[in-house]
Enzyme design. Structure first.
Site, short mmCIF file in Angstrom:
data_model
loop_
_atom_site.label_atom_id
_atom_site.label_comp_id
_atom_site.label_asym_id
_atom_site.label_seq_id
_atom_site.Cartn_x
_atom_site.Cartn_y
_atom_site.Cartn_z
N SER A 6 7.83 6.28 7.11
CA SER A 6 6.81 5.94 6.12
C SER A 6 6.38 4.50 6.33
O SER A 6 7.18 3.69 6.81
CB SER A 6 7.38 6.05 4.71
OG SER A 6 7.92 7.33 4.52
N LEU A 7 5.16 4.18 5.93
CA LEU A 7 4.74 2.79 6.05
C LEU A 7 3.94 2.37 4.83
O LEU A 7 3.36 3.19 4.13
CB LEU A 7 3.97 2.58 7.35
CG LEU A 7 2.61 3.24 7.54
CD1 LEU A 7 1.49 2.28 7.17
CD2 LEU A 7 2.44 3.68 8.96
N GLY B 45 0.84 -1.19 0.00
CA GLY B 45 0.00 0.00 0.00
C GLY B 45 0.87 1.24 0.00
O GLY B 45 2.08 1.16 0.24
N CYS C 282 4.77 9.49 -0.73
CA CYS C 282 3.46 8.94 -0.43
C CYS C 282 2.34 9.67 -1.15
O CYS C 282 1.18 9.62 -0.74
CB CYS C 282 3.19 8.93 1.07
SG CYS C 282 4.47 8.02 1.93
N THR D 231 8.04 6.02 -2.50
CA THR D 231 8.96 6.46 -1.46
C THR D 231 10.40 6.15 -1.88
O THR D 231 10.63 5.58 -2.95
CB THR D 231 8.62 5.86 -0.08
OG1 THR D 231 9.32 6.59 0.93
CG2 THR D 231 9.02 4.39 0.00
#
Lengths: 127, 190
Positions: free
Chosen positions: B116-117, B50, B147, B54
């Site tokens: 960030s994830l 998702g 993102c 990045t």
């Protein structure tokens, strides 16, 4: 939480509503949208494609996480809810109404008997 | 990572992988509205996580979370909160006050993104994870909208006056992952 009685439920948190001529609408349940959080993108199956019961037929993205969309039945996709491209939040706001994902032609009506009733599904999610 | 997830069964132990990557841009599964970086000296890799786009590079800790979410009784929303808590707690160790921004998962300091994830959940198991900027060259971020947010600035621990080495931060994150995941799991069962 709301689980309409006219829906048949799959354990992977999708629903199916029977329509005339062996057709059915498919979507995700209230529980699914609630535990996923705000949905920002739907990667549903395209028109004309075949979906299979219990198998991933697309993806749902929420909170930077991509999850699988599991089809509750086998069939061919007749129509895709195009509005969800611009309004994916309808999956959260109205999961059984404006948030329907696809309309399919069912290949195997016997599969419907394997799905859960609203009451069984509620039990399954521990309500 | 994909192989581990597709071959795991209900008895497979969860794993946390901690690493650093050579310079690379990575793209999420949904590419709508993403502008690709202008520079060609850094490779671009398409992934199935998702999030949008990045950058990863030396001096940034990358943490992969290979978790059986059904067994942990964790849904997507609490898992993401758990990851944010891990980073917030890590920053607290270095006296850095972090912020979360509603509708923009990740961790921020003074409106600048520091972590960030991006995750993928398949058959109830997660892979991919998050990254925390420690002591790196941030300039590759300026060629992208991290993102998918236009003009979002990024920061790192070094710019906030923290001189900890990347290895040390990695060790802290490993401990915090273990602890926060247990907390989240407990909450799920209550």
């Amino acid at each position: 939480m709301s689980y309409p009685n006219e829906c048949h439920y799959h354990k992977e948190h999708t629903w199916l509503i029977l329509q005339p001529n062996d057709e059915a609408l498919i979507g995700i349940t209230f529980f699914a949208q609630d535990t996923l959080g705000d949905i920002v993108e739907l990667g549903g199956p395209p028109k004309g494609s075949m979906v299979s019961c219990g198998v991933s037929c697309g993806t749902v993205e929420s909170r930077k996480t991509v999850s699988d969309l599991i089809s509750p039945a086998t069939g061919v996709v007749l129509e895709v809810n195009e509005n969800l491209r611009s309004e994916p939040f309808m999956l959260n706001d109205d999961p059984y109404g404006k948030g329907w994902i696809v309309r399919i032609k069912l290949s195997n009506l016997g599969e419907i008997e394997m799905l859960m009733s609203a009451e069984e599904y509620r039990k399954n999610i521990g309500e | 990572m994909q192989e581990f997830t597709s071959s795991r069964d209900t008895d497979t132990s969860d794993e946390i992988w901690l690493t650093e990557h050579p310079p690379v841009y990575t793209l999420g599964l949904n590419r709508r509205g993403v502008s690709l970086p202008l520079r060609s000296d850094i490779p671009l890799v398409e992934t199935d996580r998702g999030g949008k786009i990045t950058y990863h590079g030396p001096g940034q800790v990358v943490v992969y979370l290979l978790l059986d979410l059904n067994r942990l009784n964790l849904a997507v929303k609490p898992l993401v909160q758990c990851i944010e808590n891990i980073v917030v707690e890590a920053l607290r160790i270095y006296q850095v006050e972090a912020e979360l921004i509603e509708d923009a998962p990740g961790v921020y300091v003074g409106k600048r993104k520091i972590a960030s994830l991006g995750l993928r959940v398949k058959r109830g198991c997660s892979y991919h994870g998050f990254s925390l900027n420690v002591d790196m060259d941030l300039s590759p971020f300026s060629s992208i909208d991290p993102c998918g947010f236009k003009g979002l600035e990024v920061t790192q621990l070094r710019n906030l006056g923290v001189s900890a080495a990347t290895d040390e931060v990695t060790t802290q994150l490993a401990h915090l992952c273990e602890r926060q995941i247990s907390f989240a799991q407990l909450k799920g069962f209550l």
